[in-house]
Design an enzyme around this catalytic site. Structure first.
Site, PDB file in Angstrom:
ATOM      1  N   HIS A   1       0.787  -1.046   0.063  1.00 47.68           N
ATOM      2  CA  HIS A   1       0.059   0.008  -0.022  1.00 47.68           C
ATOM      3  C   HIS A   1       1.032   1.193  -0.133  1.00 47.68           C
ATOM      4  O   HIS A   1       1.843   1.256   0.562  1.00 47.68           O
ATOM      5  CB  HIS A   1      -1.001  -0.065   1.312  1.00 47.68           C
ATOM      6  CG  HIS A   1      -1.703  -1.236   1.439  1.00 47.68           C
ATOM      7  ND1 HIS A   1      -2.495  -1.552   0.543  1.00 47.68           N
ATOM      8  CD2 HIS A   1      -1.855  -1.979   2.420  1.00 47.68           C
ATOM      9  CE1 HIS A   1      -3.395  -2.888   0.836  1.00 47.68           C
ATOM     10  NE2 HIS A   1      -2.736  -3.099   1.889  1.00 47.68           N
TER      11      HIS A   1
ATOM     12  N   HIS B   1       3.184  -7.564   1.771  1.00 48.15           N
ATOM     13  CA  HIS B   1       2.537  -8.348   2.815  1.00 48.15           C
ATOM     14  C   HIS B   1       1.465  -9.446   1.909  1.00 48.15           C
ATOM     15  O   HIS B   1       1.064  -8.911   0.909  1.00 48.15           O
ATOM     16  CB  HIS B   1       1.900  -7.543   3.739  1.00 48.15           C
ATOM     17  CG  HIS B   1       0.938  -6.793   3.571  1.00 48.15           C
ATOM     18  ND1 HIS B   1       1.313  -5.499   2.981  1.00 48.15           N
ATOM     19  CD2 HIS B   1      -0.667  -6.737   3.541  1.00 48.15           C
ATOM     20  CE1 HIS B   1       0.056  -4.767   2.766  1.00 48.15           C
ATOM     21  NE2 HIS B   1      -0.931  -5.615   3.029  1.00 48.15           N
TER      22      HIS B   1
ATOM     23  N   GLU C   1      -1.982  -0.105   8.238  1.00 46.41           N
ATOM     24  CA  GLU C   1      -2.859  -1.149   8.891  1.00 46.41           C
ATOM     25  C   GLU C   1      -2.338  -2.103   9.893  1.00 46.41           C
ATOM     26  O   GLU C   1      -1.051  -1.898   9.798  1.00 46.41           O
ATOM     27  CB  GLU C   1      -3.579  -1.961   7.724  1.00 46.41           C
ATOM     28  CG  GLU C   1      -2.687  -2.548   7.039  1.00 46.41           C
ATOM     29  CD  GLU C   1      -3.364  -3.539   5.738  1.00 46.41           C
ATOM     30  OE1 GLU C   1      -4.492  -3.414   5.497  1.00 46.41           O
ATOM     31  OE2 GLU C   1      -2.445  -4.442   4.855  1.00 46.41           O
TER      32      GLU C   1
ATOM     33  N   ARG D   1      -1.053  -4.689  -6.432  1.00 39.57           N
ATOM     34  CA  ARG D   1      -0.733  -5.937  -6.426  1.00 39.57           C
ATOM     35  C   ARG D   1       0.326  -6.408  -7.016  1.00 39.57           C
ATOM     36  O   ARG D   1       0.786  -5.961  -8.343  1.00 39.57           O
ATOM     37  CB  ARG D   1      -2.026  -6.845  -7.028  1.00 39.57           C
ATOM     38  CG  ARG D   1      -3.277  -6.747  -6.287  1.00 39.57           C
ATOM     39  CD  ARG D   1      -4.245  -7.953  -7.052  1.00 39.57           C
ATOM     40  NE  ARG D   1      -5.501  -7.466  -6.537  1.00 39.57           N
ATOM     41  CZ  ARG D   1      -6.599  -6.938  -7.441  1.00 39.57           C
ATOM     42  NH1 ARG D   1      -6.175  -6.741  -8.382  1.00 39.57           N
ATOM     43  NH2 ARG D   1      -7.714  -6.591  -6.911  1.00 39.57           N
TER      44      ARG D   1
END
EC number: 5.3.1.8
Length: 325
Positions: free
Chosen positions: A104, A179, A121, A199
């Site tokens: 991200h 991740h 996150e 991605r």
């Protein structure tokens, strides 16, 4: 109208995902047909806005709460004049299959979609099958050149760290950290209010429409923090009852874990709302205006101006607040 603050529960927005399953049914959640990978439990985003299910504001969306009561209910840290939206997105994830290898961006990435934020996150593992694992960061000495070469040669997995997981593990995932959740885990996710994912690799599998899902190689290579972004992890199974243990800390959220084994008197702060995720067990939450039974899988938004409240029962709770910046 004037409404006295109270703990808000929302109807989750369910999202079908190619890697999803039916595990969220164990929380007595209503799932539509299909492979349900994400339950957006508390959300104020164009891709999913949750509506209140309890009390005077039942039927109202979190966007309505923000517009009518945002400054008082979200707190000085939790209300933003600039972005406007609720600052966090709370999810439950059912990983019946491996998620894509992803990363991200930060807030300042110049190719963010209009109106979007970056995405930092954290994950708390609610359940994990034996031998479950996640992808968490890069191996040593992997720079952009090494990553580009690995992608070109079809061996990206050689650049990634695999980490075994079990229930109670917590992972902080700052923007820029490569991740992926892998098959066999159920996760509570607290994140910035963003839906931007790049991605790197998706196992060459078709998506829900039968076509290969889009990859975002250039954007991914641009935003990866090759020297690390400050990711941390911990095992939190030894949490003492009646005490908060910090399991993730960032400029966007602080997440603490607490074990309720007896009546526990607490209080919200004018600086921030509190999000409670009931991770395990059941009990009650009481406040000046009432009392409500709660159980695992439920999530509550406690307004900043709620004041005193009390947790009771036998349960594990995650509490998230927005720190000052």
């Amino acid at each position: 109208m004037t409404v006295q603050p109270y703990p808000l529960q929302f109807k989750p927005e369910m999202k079908e995902r190619v890697w999803g399953g039916r595990a969220l049914e164990k929380f007595d959640l209503e799932l539509p047909e299909g492979a349900i990978g994400e339950g957006w439990m508390i959300g104020d985003h164009p891709n999913g806005t949750t509506k209140v299910t309890n009390g005077e504001l039942a039927g109202k969306g979190l966007d309505y709460i923000r517009e009518q009561y945002g400054r008082e209910w979200f707190g000085s840290n939790g209300f933003s004049e600039k972005n406007g939206r609720f600052p966090l997105l709370i999810k439950l994830l059912d990983c019946n299959d491996d998620l894509s290898i992803q990363v991200h961006p930060t807030d300042d990435y110049d190719r963010l979609p209009a109106g979007e934020l970056g995405k930092t996150e954290m994950w708390y593992i609610l359940d994990a099958k034996p031998d479950a694992k996640i992808i968490y960061g890069l191996r040593d000495k992997v720079d952009r050149s090494a990553m580009e070469t690995a992608i070109r040669e079809g061996r990206i997995m050689d650049t990634l760290q695999e980490v075994p997981v079990k229930a109670g593990d917590a992972f902080y995932i700052p923007a820029g950290t490569v991740h992926a959740l892998c098959a066999g885990v159920v996760v509570a996710e607290i994140q910035q209010n963003s839906d931007t994912t790049y991605r790197l690799y998706d196992y060459n599998r078709p998506g829900l429409d039968g076509k290969l899902r889009e990859l975002h190689i250039e954007d991914s290579l641009n935003v990866i923090a090759y020297d690390g972004a400050g990711a941390t992890r911990m095992t939190s199974t030894e949490t003492a009852p009646g005490e908060w243990l910090t399991i993730a800390s960032s400029p966007y959220f602080v997440v603490e874990k607490g074990v309720v084994a007896a009546p526990w008197k607490l209080e919200t702060s004018p600086e921030s709302f509190a999000i409670l995720v009931i991770a395990e067990g059941s009990g009650t939450i009481a406040w000046e205006g009432g009392e409500k039974p709660v159980k695992n899988g439920e999530c509550y938004l406690l307004p900043a101006n709620l004041g005193a409240y009390k947790l009771d029962g036998q349960m594990t709770v995650l509490r998230s607040v927005v720190p000052g910046r």
